[in-house]
Design a protein around this motif. Structure first.
Motif, PDB file in Angstrom:
ATOM      1  N   PRO A   1      55.942  45.731  56.987  1.00  0.00           N
ATOM      2  CA  PRO A   1      56.868  44.899  57.618  1.00  0.00           C
ATOM      3  C   PRO A   1      58.080  45.024  56.872  1.00  0.00           C
ATOM      4  CG  PRO A   1      54.932  43.555  56.943  1.00  0.00           C
ATOM      5  CD  PRO A   1      54.655  45.047  56.640  1.00  0.00           C
ATOM      6  N   ASP A   2      59.331  44.750  57.677  1.00  0.00           N
ATOM      7  CA  ASP A   2      60.473  44.666  57.198  1.00  0.00           C
ATOM      8  C   ASP A   2      60.538  43.410  56.521  1.00  0.00           C
ATOM      9  OD1 ASP A   2      60.983  47.385  57.720  1.00  0.00           O
ATOM     10  OD2 ASP A   2      62.198  46.870  59.427  1.00  0.00           O
ATOM     11  N   ILE A   3      60.199  42.362  57.194  1.00  0.00           N
ATOM     12  CA  ILE A   3      60.282  40.954  56.858  1.00  0.00           C
ATOM     13  C   ILE A   3      59.195  40.186  56.892  1.00  0.00           C
ATOM     14  CG2 ILE A   3      62.907  41.056  57.602  1.00  0.00           C
ATOM     15  CD1 ILE A   3      62.030  39.613  60.099  1.00  0.00           C
ATOM     16  N   GLY A   4      59.062  39.031  56.310  1.00  0.00           N
ATOM     17  CA  GLY A   4      57.956  38.204  56.369  1.00  0.00           C
ATOM     18  C   GLY A   4      56.783  38.615  55.602  1.00  0.00           C
ATOM     19  N   GLY A   5      55.938  37.645  55.329  1.00  0.00           N
ATOM     20  CA  GLY A   5      54.673  37.752  54.304  1.00  0.00           C
ATOM     21  C   GLY A   5      53.721  38.962  54.681  1.00  0.00           C
ATOM     22  N   ALA A   6      53.116  39.705  53.654  1.00  0.00           N
ATOM     23  CA  ALA A   6      52.135  40.682  53.957  1.00  0.00           C
ATOM     24  C   ALA A   6      51.509  41.026  52.747  1.00  0.00           C
ATOM     25  CB  ALA A   6      52.796  41.999  54.584  1.00  0.00           C
ATOM     26  N   LEU A   7      50.348  41.537  52.959  1.00  0.00           N
ATOM     27  CA  LEU A   7      49.329  41.658  51.760  1.00  0.00           C
ATOM     28  C   LEU A   7      48.784  43.188  51.700  1.00  0.00           C
ATOM     29  CD1 LEU A   7      47.596  40.536  49.322  1.00  0.00           C
ATOM     30  CD2 LEU A   7      45.788  40.449  50.864  1.00  0.00           C
ATOM     31  N   VAL A   8      49.459  43.817  50.552  1.00  0.00           N
ATOM     32  CA  VAL A   8      49.222  45.185  50.281  1.00  0.00           C
ATOM     33  C   VAL A   8      48.061  45.287  49.383  1.00  0.00           C
ATOM     34  CG1 VAL A   8      50.027  47.404  49.242  1.00  0.00           C
ATOM     35  CG2 VAL A   8      51.543  45.999  50.650  1.00  0.00           C
ATOM     36  N   VAL A   9      46.759  46.062  49.952  1.00  0.00           N
ATOM     37  CA  VAL A   9      45.652  46.060  49.049  1.00  0.00           C
ATOM     38  C   VAL A   9      45.443  47.635  48.782  1.00  0.00           C
ATOM     39  CG1 VAL A   9      43.101  45.709  49.164  1.00  0.00           C
ATOM     40  CG2 VAL A   9      44.682  44.239  50.323  1.00  0.00           C
ATOM     41  N   ALA A  10      45.489  47.874  47.287  1.00  0.00           N
ATOM     42  CA  ALA A  10      45.444  49.217  47.038  1.00  0.00           C
ATOM     43  C   ALA A  10      44.209  49.457  46.143  1.00  0.00           C
ATOM     44  CB  ALA A  10      46.730  49.693  46.370  1.00  0.00           C
ATOM     45  N   ASN A  11      43.867  50.867  45.884  1.00  0.00           N
ATOM     46  CA  ASN A  11      42.813  51.255  44.723  1.00  0.00           C
ATOM     47  C   ASN A  11      43.351  51.171  43.706  1.00  0.00           C
ATOM     48  OD1 ASN A  11      44.306  53.732  46.222  1.00  0.00           O
ATOM     49  ND2 ASN A  11      43.138  54.898  44.602  1.00  0.00           N
ATOM     50  N   HIS A  12      42.714  51.071  42.646  1.00  0.00           N
ATOM     51  CA  HIS A  12      43.140  51.030  41.207  1.00  0.00           C
ATOM     52  C   HIS A  12      42.684  52.064  40.217  1.00  0.00           C
ATOM     53  CE1 HIS A  12      45.540  48.736  38.648  1.00  0.00           C
ATOM     54  NE2 HIS A  12      45.015  48.005  38.369  1.00  0.00           N
ATOM     55  N   SER A  13      43.435  52.870  39.420  1.00  0.00           N
ATOM     56  CA  SER A  13      42.883  53.812  38.707  1.00  0.00           C
ATOM     57  C   SER A  13      43.687  54.106  37.686  1.00  0.00           C
ATOM     58  CB  SER A  13      42.697  55.037  39.677  1.00  0.00           C
ATOM     59  OG  SER A  13      43.742  55.615  39.980  1.00  0.00           O
ATOM     60  N   GLY A  14      43.668  55.070  36.621  1.00  0.00           N
ATOM     61  CA  GLY A  14      44.580  55.679  35.731  1.00  0.00           C
ATOM     62  C   GLY A  14      44.378  55.212  34.535  1.00  0.00           C
ATOM     63  N   THR A  15      43.446  54.388  34.052  1.00  0.00           N
ATOM     64  CA  THR A  15      43.179  53.716  32.628  1.00  0.00           C
ATOM     65  C   THR A  15      44.257  52.817  32.133  1.00  0.00           C
ATOM     66  OG1 THR A  15      42.232  56.147  31.899  1.00  0.00           O
ATOM     67  CG2 THR A  15      43.140  54.442  30.008  1.00  0.00           C
ATOM     68  N   LEU A  16      45.684  53.202  32.647  1.00  0.00           N
ATOM     69  CA  LEU A  16      46.606  52.060  32.484  1.00  0.00           C
ATOM     70  C   LEU A  16      47.251  52.165  33.766  1.00  0.00           C
ATOM     71  CD1 LEU A  16      48.598  53.272  29.140  1.00  0.00           C
ATOM     72  CD2 LEU A  16      47.132  51.397  29.533  1.00  0.00           C
ATOM     73  N   PRO A  17      47.831  50.722  34.326  1.00  0.00           N
ATOM     74  CA  PRO A  17      48.059  50.317  35.280  1.00  0.00           C
ATOM     75  C   PRO A  17      49.347  50.898  35.834  1.00  0.00           C
ATOM     76  CG  PRO A  17      48.184  48.501  34.149  1.00  0.00           C
ATOM     77  CD  PRO A  17      47.531  49.504  33.353  1.00  0.00           C
ATOM     78  N   LEU A  18      49.613  52.075  35.588  1.00  0.00           N
ATOM     79  CA  LEU A  18      50.876  52.925  36.293  1.00  0.00           C
ATOM     80  C   LEU A  18      50.904  52.779  37.849  1.00  0.00           C
ATOM     81  CD1 LEU A  18      51.657  55.383  33.750  1.00  0.00           C
ATOM     82  CD2 LEU A  18      52.591  53.090  33.912  1.00  0.00           C
TER      83      LEU A  18
ATOM     84  N   LEU B   1      56.171  39.856  50.169  1.00  0.00           N
ATOM     85  CA  LEU B   1      55.150  41.180  50.136  1.00  0.00           C
ATOM     86  C   LEU B   1      54.379  41.017  48.970  1.00  0.00           C
ATOM     87  CD1 LEU B   1      54.310  43.466  51.888  1.00  0.00           C
ATOM     88  CD2 LEU B   1      56.061  44.960  50.341  1.00  0.00           C
ATOM     89  N   VAL B   2      53.015  40.727  48.962  1.00  0.00           N
ATOM     90  CA  VAL B   2      52.155  40.663  48.007  1.00  0.00           C
ATOM     91  C   VAL B   2      51.344  41.802  47.638  1.00  0.00           C
ATOM     92  CG1 VAL B   2      50.235  39.246  46.876  1.00  0.00           C
ATOM     93  CG2 VAL B   2      52.264  37.845  47.979  1.00  0.00           C
ATOM     94  N   GLY B   3      51.047  42.400  46.384  1.00  0.00           N
ATOM     95  CA  GLY B   3      50.111  43.483  46.110  1.00  0.00           C
ATOM     96  C   GLY B   3      48.895  43.113  45.285  1.00  0.00           C
ATOM     97  N   VAL B   4      47.891  43.526  45.682  1.00  0.00           N
ATOM     98  CA  VAL B   4      46.511  43.215  45.109  1.00  0.00           C
ATOM     99  C   VAL B   4      45.923  44.524  44.774  1.00  0.00           C
ATOM    100  CG1 VAL B   4      45.210  42.727  47.275  1.00  0.00           C
ATOM    101  CG2 VAL B   4      44.348  41.869  44.953  1.00  0.00           C
ATOM    102  N   TRP B   5      45.158  44.605  43.569  1.00  0.00           N
ATOM    103  CA  TRP B   5      44.230  45.862  43.255  1.00  0.00           C
ATOM    104  C   TRP B   5      42.791  45.221  43.173  1.00  0.00           C
ATOM    105  CZ3 TRP B   5      49.279  45.376  42.857  1.00  0.00           C
ATOM    106  CH2 TRP B   5      50.063  46.523  43.039  1.00  0.00           C
ATOM    107  N   PRO B   6      42.031  45.168  43.963  1.00  0.00           N
ATOM    108  CA  PRO B   6      40.835  44.203  43.898  1.00  0.00           C
ATOM    109  C   PRO B   6      39.854  44.942  42.917  1.00  0.00           C
ATOM    110  CG  PRO B   6      41.643  44.716  46.403  1.00  0.00           C
ATOM    111  CD  PRO B   6      42.302  45.560  45.547  1.00  0.00           C
ATOM    112  N   GLU B   7      39.940  46.010  42.638  1.00  0.00           N
ATOM    113  CA  GLU B   7      38.881  46.695  41.719  1.00  0.00           C
ATOM    114  C   GLU B   7      39.192  46.042  40.340  1.00  0.00           C
ATOM    115  OE1 GLU B   7      37.932  51.181  42.814  1.00  0.00           O
ATOM    116  OE2 GLU B   7      40.123  50.414  43.183  1.00  0.00           O
ATOM    117  N   GLY B   8      40.165  45.978  39.884  1.00  0.00           N
ATOM    118  CA  GLY B   8      40.371  45.248  38.681  1.00  0.00           C
ATOM    119  C   GLY B   8      40.342  46.136  37.647  1.00  0.00           C
ATOM    120  N   PHE B   9      39.791  45.708  36.482  1.00  0.00           N
ATOM    121  CA  PHE B   9      39.422  46.735  35.415  1.00  0.00           C
ATOM    122  C   PHE B   9      38.553  47.483  35.663  1.00  0.00           C
ATOM    123  CE2 PHE B   9      41.348  43.092  32.980  1.00  0.00           C
ATOM    124  CZ  PHE B   9      42.427  43.748  32.581  1.00  0.00           C
ATOM    125  N   LYS B  10      37.491  47.325  36.465  1.00  0.00           N
ATOM    126  CA  LYS B  10      36.519  48.272  37.102  1.00  0.00           C
ATOM    127  C   LYS B  10      37.119  49.556  37.417  1.00  0.00           C
ATOM    128  CE  LYS B  10      34.195  45.729  39.868  1.00  0.00           C
ATOM    129  NZ  LYS B  10      35.379  44.486  39.833  1.00  0.00           N
TER     130      LYS B  10
END
Length: 332
Positions: A113-130, A189-198
């Protein structure tokens, strides 16, 4: 003030010599100096000043940025987010990686969305969180509204001497429900990577296989605030530091969740810290609406589990689809 008119030196009898009258350039109705120049075959004068060169604009912006920093004329919110520093220093430092090294392509940006709150949920990988940093660049540079991504991170990141302070200034905060709910309620706009260090620390043989998504705290926060959940699938990050081993004694010594061994690190020293130039794709899926669900269901384990599983399966299937369309990890 009169202007000089060019008179031919060898006028013939057929060419009458023009007579000069002061009113021809200043008092004549319906004409201008530009018309006179056109009559004489002279190029018209430009209507506007020429635009400054790119380096002049860059220099002006840099000086203005330094002036604001020295005078304290910039704002920082309650979480430590410094938009002025992020836009003028942190994001420009990441753009060469985004544009030239990883050559990131985004898909489905219209789903954010262009405006307003939203939660982006993504996969996590790459050894360093680039992958988190590249997602933040994508949403700022490629989204029509140039949105800032407020990332939720583990407490380990904020304990690091320099990286923790820069993460705060870029808009990151601790991954906890109260902070997430407060940000989304205020339209961020909030982003979260639920897998974390795993996720970022998994072996290369398990690449693109999603790990467990925790207890679904991100879903509960979205339900309480009624914001949409946008699944985000990132392909390319798994290949930047292929993790083939883990030196657990060194990890315990440094208080890290793992100490990675890659084909180039630590064998080649600092050179091994250069990420491999894989080709990246970041796809934002159809948003999952939560405003139709009763906020009281945020405390219902079954509702939270089902929604968490829906988000996870959406990301996993999208990863498989993107991988099937990719011909080469480095050429795309």
């Amino acid at each position: 003030m009169s202007e000089a008119r060019i008179i031919p030196l060898h006028a013939t009898d057929d060419e009458a010599l023009p007579r000069w009258r002061p009113s021809e350039s200043s008092g004549r109705s319906g004409t201008s100096a530009a018309d006179d120049d056109a009559d004489l075959g002279l190029p018209p004068e430009p209507d506007t000043e020429p635009e400054p060169a790119a380096w002049e604009e860059a220099l002006g912006e840099t000086l203005a940025f330094l002036r604001r920093r020295l005078s304290g004329d910039y704002a920082v919110d309650d979480f430590g987010f410094d938009a002025d520093l992020t836009d003028n220093l942190l994001l420009p430092a990441l753009r060469p990686l985004y544009q030239k090294w990883f050559r990131v392509e985004t898909i489905g940006m219209r789903n954010v969305p262009d405006i307003g709150g939203a939660l982006v949920v993504a996969n996590h990988s790459g050894t360093l969180p680039l992958d988190a940093l590249m997602t933040a660049v994508a949403l700022h540079d490629d989204h029509p509204a140039r949105r800032h991504l407020r990332m939720l991170g583990a407490d380990l990141m904020f304990r690091l001497p320099v990286a923790g302070s820069l993460a705060r200034k870029q808009g990151s905060t601790l991954a906890c429900s109260p902070d997430a709910e407060r940000l989304m309620s205020s339209g961020e706009l909030v982003g979260v990577w639920p897998e974390g260090f795993k996720g970022i620390g998994k072996p290369f043989r398990d690449r693109y296989k999603l790990q467990r998504f925790g207890r679904g705290g991100f879903v509960s926060a979205a339900l309480r605030t009624g914001v949409p959940i946008v699944p985000c699938s990132i392909v390319g990050a798994e290949e930047i530091y292929p993790k083939i081993g883990d030196l657990k004694p060194l990890a315990r010594l440094f208080g890290a969740p793992y100490f990675p061994v890659t084909p180039l690190f630590p064998l080649f020293g600092p050179i091994g810290l250069i990420p491999l130039p894989s080709k990246w794709y970041i796809e934002f899926g159809e948003p999952i609406q939560t405003d139709t669900i009763d906020p009281a269901d945020a405390d219902d384990p079954m509702t939270v589990f089902n929604l968490t599983d829906q988000v996870r399966e959406t990301i996993q299937h999208t990863l498989y689809r993107l991988l099937s369309q990719r011909r080469n990890a480095f050429l795309g």
